[in-house]
Write a protein that holds these residues in place. Structure first.
Motif, short mmCIF file in Angstrom:
data_model
loop_
_atom_site.label_atom_id
_atom_site.label_comp_id
_atom_site.label_asym_id
_atom_site.label_seq_id
_atom_site.Cartn_x
_atom_site.Cartn_y
_atom_site.Cartn_z
N CYS A 70 10.50 0.01 -0.26
CA CYS A 70 11.04 1.26 0.29
C CYS A 70 12.56 1.21 0.46
O CYS A 70 13.15 1.95 1.25
CB CYS A 70 10.35 1.59 1.60
SG CYS A 70 8.57 1.81 1.38
N VAL A 74 14.01 6.37 -5.11
CA VAL A 74 12.74 7.09 -5.32
C VAL A 74 13.05 8.35 -6.12
O VAL A 74 13.74 9.25 -5.64
CB VAL A 74 12.08 7.48 -3.98
CG1 VAL A 74 10.81 8.29 -4.21
CG2 VAL A 74 11.79 6.25 -3.14
N CYS A 146 14.59 3.55 3.19
CA CYS A 146 14.22 4.97 3.07
C CYS A 146 14.30 5.60 4.47
O CYS A 146 13.87 4.99 5.46
CB CYS A 146 12.80 5.06 2.53
SG CYS A 146 12.13 6.73 2.62
N PHE A 148 12.50 7.51 5.88
CA PHE A 148 11.19 7.69 6.50
C PHE A 148 10.53 6.35 6.86
O PHE A 148 9.39 6.33 7.32
CB PHE A 148 10.25 8.47 5.56
CG PHE A 148 10.75 9.84 5.24
CD1 PHE A 148 10.84 10.81 6.22
CD2 PHE A 148 11.14 10.17 3.94
CE1 PHE A 148 11.31 12.09 5.93
CE2 PHE A 148 11.61 11.43 3.64
CZ PHE A 148 11.70 12.40 4.64
N LEU A 149 11.23 5.26 6.60
CA LEU A 149 10.65 3.93 6.87
C LEU A 149 10.94 3.52 8.31
O LEU A 149 12.10 3.45 8.71
CB LEU A 149 11.24 2.90 5.89
CG LEU A 149 10.62 1.50 5.94
CD1 LEU A 149 9.21 1.51 5.37
CD2 LEU A 149 11.48 0.51 5.16
N CYS A 154 5.61 3.54 6.28
CA CYS A 154 5.99 4.90 5.88
C CYS A 154 5.52 5.89 6.94
O CYS A 154 4.33 5.93 7.26
CB CYS A 154 5.33 5.22 4.54
SG CYS A 154 5.70 6.91 4.00
N ILE A 156 5.65 9.12 6.64
CA ILE A 156 5.18 10.39 6.06
C ILE A 156 4.08 10.10 5.03
O ILE A 156 3.99 10.78 4.01
CB ILE A 156 6.35 11.19 5.40
CG1 ILE A 156 7.04 10.36 4.30
CG2 ILE A 156 7.35 11.66 6.44
CD1 ILE A 156 7.83 11.22 3.32
N PRO A 161 6.27 10.96 -1.56
CA PRO A 161 6.47 11.41 -2.94
C PRO A 161 5.43 10.84 -3.90
O PRO A 161 4.85 9.77 -3.65
CB PRO A 161 7.87 10.90 -3.28
CG PRO A 161 8.56 10.76 -1.98
CD PRO A 161 7.51 10.35 -1.00
N CYS A 164 6.09 7.25 -5.01
CA CYS A 164 5.73 6.20 -4.03
C CYS A 164 4.26 5.83 -4.15
O CYS A 164 3.88 4.68 -3.99
CB CYS A 164 6.01 6.66 -2.61
SG CYS A 164 7.74 7.03 -2.28
N MET A 214 15.68 10.48 -4.02
CA MET A 214 15.27 11.05 -2.73
C MET A 214 16.36 11.04 -1.68
O MET A 214 16.47 11.97 -0.90
CB MET A 214 14.02 10.36 -2.20
CG MET A 214 13.52 11.02 -0.91
SD MET A 214 11.85 10.64 -0.48
CE MET A 214 12.02 8.97 0.07
S1 SF4 Z 1 8.56 7.90 1.46
FE1 SF4 Z 1 7.39 6.31 2.46
S2 SF4 Z 1 6.51 5.07 0.79
FE2 SF4 Z 1 8.18 6.30 -0.08
S3 SF4 Z 1 9.99 4.98 0.00
FE3 SF4 Z 1 9.95 6.22 1.89
S4 SF4 Z 1 8.92 4.97 3.43
FE4 SF4 Z 1 8.46 4.09 1.40
#
Ligand code: SF4
Length: 247
Positions: A70, A74, A146, A148-149, A154, A156, A161, A164, A214
């Motif tokens: 992550c 992305v 990321c 969102f990490l 994760c 989300i 995506p 991912c 992303m």
């Molecule tokens: S969206 Fe989730 S799975 Fe994808 S890179 Fe970010 S944290 Fe990792």
């Protein structure tokens, strides 16, 4: 209330028959309207691949709580960028502002090394696959988690995506912390929904690359309003399966 229509598509994957059942909007929508169906189909493709490799020397080593991958770029399909931006807007405060700040900080760090600019130049000049791969490693070396990490997980997961969902590694997890093309081994999925829709559905906004990294999604959406046409959900899915069936 928006009406859905249901569909079933039967196909054979890794020698096994699978039935894809999904629902799409009856009304006219942009590709965003069929994203839930695509996510469901992608999950089914990935689960089938994972099951096919269990017990072989290509068993998947990815596990919950490992977020090493992550920190990689992305690639989002154009319409997924709108999905990610809308998802961030729906987050409650103060989380929304915190996540937005992570996007801003990540872009600023990449801008300092001219990462996006160099990627565009490389693609315009028709760089080799190896050069583009090295550029992706440059991104990784920046160690930008990321947005969102959190706690290496994760946040989300159901909405993550398509790319991912498809990232499946068979090499030991520790190799993902310092990835190189020689040490990190992936499963090449037979059908990569993320790649298919990146090629199939894009507007004049997208030239090179064929995706939105992303980390740049929020910035990109602000300057590129959604220009996708609207079609019935079934029409979008017909296009998708026609493209998938192409040799
Ligand atoms: S969206 Fe989730 S799975 Fe994808 S890179 Fe970010 S944290 Fe990792």
């Amino acid at each position: 209330m928006a009406k859905n229509v249901s569909a079933q598509v039967n196909l054979t994957l890794y020698g096994k028959p699978i039935a894809l059942q999904f629902a799409v909007p009856a009304d006219k929508v942009t590709p965003l309207g069929v994203l839930p169906a695509l996510q469901q189909i992608d999950n089914q493709f990935v689960d089938t691949a994972v099951a096919a490799f269990v017990g072989t020397d290509q068993s998947i080593s990815c596990q919950a709580g490992c977020g090493a991958c992550c920190r990689q770029v992305v690639p989002l399909a154009e319409f997924e960028a709108y999905h990610i931006a809308a998802l961030v807007e729906r987050l409650p405060e103060p989380r929304r502002s915190a996540v937005k700040q992570r996007f801003t900080d990540g872009c600023a760090q990449l801008d300092r090394i001219g990462w996006l600019e160099r990627l565009q130049q490389q693609l315009e000049q028709g760089s080799t696959h190896d050069a583009v791969q090295n550029h992706a490693l440059d991104y990784f070396r920046q160690n930008i988690a990321c947005p969102f990490l959190e706690a290496e997980s994760c946040t989300i997961h159901p909405d993550r995506p398509l790319a991912c969902r498809e990232y499946l590694v068979t090499s030991p997890a520790e190799h993902c912390r310092e990835p190189s093309p020689d040490t990190v081994k992936h499963i090449e999925l037979k059908f990569q929904v993320s790649r298919l829709v990146r090629k199939l559905w894009k507007t004049k906004h997208i030239t090179q690359p064929d995706s939105v990294p992303m980390i740049y999604a929020l910035q990109w959406v602000k300057t590129h309003p959604n220009q996708f046409p609207k079609k019935r959900g079934a029409e979008w899915m017909q296009e998708f399966f026609d493209y998938l069936a192409k040799p």
